[in-house]
Scaffold this active site. Sequence first.
Site, PDB file in Angstrom:
ATOM      1  N   SER A 134       0.785  -1.213  -0.093  1.00 39.65           N
ATOM      2  CA  SER A 134      -0.020  -0.168  -0.001  1.00 39.65           C
ATOM      3  C   SER A 134       1.002   1.172   0.074  1.00 39.65           C
ATOM      4  O   SER A 134       1.841   1.153   0.523  1.00 39.65           O
ATOM      5  CB  SER A 134      -0.827   0.075   1.208  1.00 39.65           C
ATOM      6  OG  SER A 134      -1.494   1.194   1.434  1.00 39.65           O
ATOM      7  N   TYR A 147      -1.782  -0.145  10.530  1.00 36.63           N
ATOM      8  CA  TYR A 147      -1.891  -0.612   9.100  1.00 36.63           C
ATOM      9  C   TYR A 147      -0.850  -0.111   8.363  1.00 36.63           C
ATOM     10  O   TYR A 147      -0.280  -0.964   7.374  1.00 36.63           O
ATOM     11  CB  TYR A 147      -3.281   0.079   8.457  1.00 36.63           C
ATOM     12  CG  TYR A 147      -3.413  -0.012   7.183  1.00 36.63           C
ATOM     13  CD1 TYR A 147      -3.650  -1.425   6.835  1.00 36.63           C
ATOM     14  CD2 TYR A 147      -3.290   0.958   6.010  1.00 36.63           C
ATOM     15  CE1 TYR A 147      -3.937  -1.762   5.381  1.00 36.63           C
ATOM     16  CE2 TYR A 147      -3.421   0.620   4.826  1.00 36.63           C
ATOM     17  CZ  TYR A 147      -3.667  -0.659   4.461  1.00 36.63           C
ATOM     18  OH  TYR A 147      -3.918  -1.092   2.957  1.00 36.63           O
TER      19      TYR A 147
HETATM   20  C1  8X3 Z   1      -4.941   1.986   1.538  1.00 33.05           C
HETATM   21  C2  8X3 Z   1      -4.363   3.152   0.883  1.00 33.05           C
HETATM   22  O1  8X3 Z   1      -4.776   5.533   0.219  1.00 33.05           O
HETATM   23  O2  8X3 Z   1      -6.775   4.366   1.014  1.00 33.05           O
HETATM   24  O3  8X3 Z   1      -4.011   0.757   1.352  1.00 33.05           O
HETATM   25  O4  8X3 Z   1      -5.406   4.967   2.540  1.00 33.05           O
HETATM   26  S1  8X3 Z   1      -5.449   4.793   1.209  1.00 33.05           S
END
Ligand code: 8X3
Length: 248
Positions: A134, A147
Site C-alpha cells: 500500500s 496498518y
Molecule cells: C490504503 C491506501 O490511500 O486508501 O491501502 O489509505 S489509502
Amino acid sequence: MNILITGASAGFGEALARQLVAKGHRVIGCARRAEKLDGIAQSLGEAFFPLVMDVSDTESIEAALAKLPADFRTIDVLVNNAGLALGTEPAYKAQLDDWMRMVDTNIKGLMALTHAILPAMVKRNSGYIINLGSIAGTWPYYGGNVYGATKAFVQQFSLNLRADLLGTKVRVSNLEPGNVGGTEFSNVRYHGDEEKAAKVYEGFKSMSAEDIADILVWLIESPAHVNVNRLEVMPVAQTYNGLTIAKD
Ligand code: 8X3
C-alpha cells in the site's frame, strides 16, 4: 498458469480472479467465506478452484493447501492479496484488538503463505510472488499507525525476498495502491459504518478494483526476465501534500 489468490471473495482478489479466468488461466481462490467462493466458482466454472482458508489461522494453511487436486498443485503465481485496515483513529485511541488482527492477516498470513509456497517455486526455478502492499507502507498519514506499519513490513519483506532469490528465476513484486473505492476494504476500515466510508470516496474519481486487477494481470503476464520490484499507484486526485506543523 495456476495462480493462487488470497482474499479472493471480494475486491481486488475477485476482480483479478475473473480477469485471469477470462484470459485462460486457472485460479485457486482462497478466502474464509465458502458461500462467496462458491458463487464465484459457479460463474467461472472449472478454471476456478475455491479453497476455504483463513490466512490469519497460520497453522491451517498447510492443511488447506494439501486439499488441492493434482492439476492445481503447482502454483505458478502467488498473489498475497488478503489484508485489511481496521480503524482510522490515532494510535492513542485505537483498539489493540484491531492492531493484532491487522498483524495476523497482513503480516503473519502473508508470511505463512509465502513460507508454504516459495520452496517449491525455488525447486522448480520458476514462480512469481506478488504482494499487495500500500502507499501506506511508504507514506505516513493520520490514523495509519499499525496498518501502514504492516504494509511497510510487506514492502521490505518483498525486497528482502528478492535478495534471497538471487540466482533463481523466481520473481517478487510489491504492488502499492493508494485510494481504491467501491470495495469492502473501506467498510471494514470504518468498522461497518457505510455512510462514513462512502464519504471518503465522494467528490473525486478513486481507482477501482478493476484498475488494480488490470495492473496485476499486466504484472503476471510480463516477460519472465523482467522483475517489477515495487509499483506505487494512486488515483490522479490523490497526491503528496508535504509535512505539517502544529502551531501553539
Ligand atoms: C490504503 C491506501 O490511500 O486508501 O491501502 O489509505 S489509502
